[in-house]
Design an enzyme around this catalytic site. Sequence first.
Site, short mmCIF file in Angstrom:
data_model
loop_
_atom_site.label_atom_id
_atom_site.label_comp_id
_atom_site.label_asym_id
_atom_site.label_seq_id
_atom_site.Cartn_x
_atom_site.Cartn_y
_atom_site.Cartn_z
N HIS A 1 0.89 -1.17 0.00
CA HIS A 1 0.00 0.00 0.00
C HIS A 1 0.93 1.22 0.00
CE1 HIS A 1 -4.08 1.40 0.39
NE2 HIS A 1 -3.82 2.12 1.46
N LYS B 1 -10.12 6.49 -3.71
CA LYS B 1 -9.17 7.49 -3.23
C LYS B 1 -7.80 7.01 -3.70
CE LYS B 1 -7.55 8.44 1.46
NZ LYS B 1 -7.96 8.91 2.79
N LYS C 1 -3.74 7.41 -3.70
CA LYS C 1 -2.67 7.94 -2.87
C LYS C 1 -1.61 8.52 -3.79
CE LYS C 1 -3.76 7.01 1.43
NZ LYS C 1 -3.76 8.04 2.47
N ASP D 1 -5.41 11.58 -2.03
CA ASP D 1 -4.86 11.93 -0.72
C ASP D 1 -3.35 12.13 -0.90
OD1 ASP D 1 -4.26 12.29 1.92
OD2 ASP D 1 -5.04 10.37 2.61
N GLU E 1 -7.23 15.50 -0.50
CA GLU E 1 -7.10 15.39 0.95
C GLU E 1 -5.69 15.81 1.38
OE1 GLU E 1 -8.52 11.60 2.26
OE2 GLU E 1 -7.44 11.65 4.16
N ASP F 1 -7.23 16.22 6.89
CA ASP F 1 -7.06 14.95 7.60
C ASP F 1 -6.01 15.14 8.70
OD1 ASP F 1 -6.64 12.44 8.53
OD2 ASP F 1 -5.89 11.57 6.68
N LYS G 1 -11.62 11.08 11.85
CA LYS G 1 -11.06 9.78 12.25
C LYS G 1 -11.24 9.63 13.75
CE LYS G 1 -7.69 9.25 8.55
NZ LYS G 1 -6.27 9.27 8.16
N GLU H 1 -14.54 5.73 4.27
CA GLU H 1 -13.48 4.87 3.72
C GLU H 1 -13.19 3.77 4.75
OE1 GLU H 1 -10.04 7.49 3.23
OE2 GLU H 1 -9.71 7.53 5.38
O1 LIG Z 1 -6.16 8.89 5.12
C1 LIG Z 1 -5.05 8.45 5.30
O2 LIG Z 1 -4.11 9.20 5.23
C2 LIG Z 1 -4.80 7.02 5.66
C3 LIG Z 1 -5.48 6.01 4.98
C4 LIG Z 1 -6.88 6.01 4.73
C5 LIG Z 1 -7.11 5.24 3.66
C6 LIG Z 1 -5.87 4.79 3.20
O3 LIG Z 1 -5.65 4.09 2.25
O4 LIG Z 1 -4.89 5.28 3.99
MN LIG Z 2 -5.55 10.98 4.66
#
Ligand SMILES: O=C(O)C[C@H]1C=CC(=O)O1
Ligand SMILES: [Mn+2]
Length: 386
Positions: free
Chosen positions: A24, A169, A171, A200, A226, A251, A275, A329
């Site tokens: 991941h 989402k 990354k 994000d 994000e 976040d 969160k 999520e």
């Molecule tokens: O939001 C984050 O930074 C952490 C997280 C939430 C979903 C994911 O894949 O990582």
């Molecule tokens: Mn995040």
Amino acid sequence: MVSPVTKIDQIETVILDIPTIRGHVLSMATMRVQAAVLVRVRFSDGSEGIGEGTTIGGLSYGPESPESIRSAIDTYIAPAVTGRDADDVNGAIQLMDKLVKGNRIARAAVEIALWDGLAKRLGVPVSQLFGGAVHDRLPVAWTLASGNSDTDIAEALEMIETRRHNIFKLKIGKRAVAEDVAHVARIKRAVGDAASVRVDVNTAWSLQDARWGLKGLQDAGCELVEQPVPARQRRAMAELAQGYEIAVMADESLNGPEDALEVASARAADVFAVKVAQSGGLKRASEVIAIGQSSGLGLYAGTMLETGLGTAAALHLFATVETLRWGTELFGPLLLTADILAEPIVYRDFCVEIPQGPGIGATLDPDKIDFYRRDGGRTVKAVAGE
Ligand SMILES: O=C(O)C[C@H]1C=CC(=O)O1
Ligand SMILES: [Mn+2]
């Protein structure tokens, strides 16, 4: 005869290391194993409550690590709350706030176990302690973070086809801004109108990067970004939130109600990623939600990629919220190779179902706990992958 007060008898913590189904890839770390801190609170009447405190990527996401969460609970929180009235959850929260600064994830883990214990003793779901569930299922996003655009596209198309997720989402933040924008645009083109695409950045951009990034992302059809810039750069977040059509979500900037109030007053976000862990527990997360709601901001239920346990707890709170404009999520268990719950949380029709109580509605699978516990003498190997 007056029945004796039920007391908090014992608090046990265990770190579980559970491999992820694939690498991941986040801007600050690549996760191959998730380390979850499991908390078990035993009460004097024989009842039990369970909670979870989990972060992401060791110390690369925030100031708490799995080891610090465990140590804060064992060394400071457990001795302070043991012997107290088990039903006085607010009293325990207030005491933890007073005695333990920061360490929100550690406090959240214990608080969840206390709510779970109380709700179980009352024979009700935890959602009822927060006024009652108004949803039995919530929309659930999936994170595309394999590190490879083709793999992400294949994953997204399969998720849409199997009706598991239609919110993605991505990354980003590890590569150059232009490369990231091209990656997002490719994925948006591949899924078209069948899915919502968000990103994000996990604080990786400077304000200047973010100006280019947000312009490119909104042109590519991405709906939300994000935490593009570092957590404490509120002025930069405010400039971005006000300068672009794309929604800007806070976040890492959002650690509890005090931050929520400051972010909302500075108009430093359009959306709150709420969160439970980062807020300091269910109660403080409910306060963050109230501030977001009353400020007219959008709400999104975020995750620290918890196991089914932390995910169940969060679902009980978010099931009580009138409008989660951006959904949730809460997919943590799906990223892990093993589910530690005897009855896994159900994901179907693009939604996650709220587990039924009593408590948070989660029962641990003891064999899985024995297998994945760090102190079990076993070496957890990550699955091969990026
Ligand atoms: O939001 C984050 O930074 C952490 C997280 C939430 C979903 C994911 O894949 O990582
Ligand atoms: Mn995040």
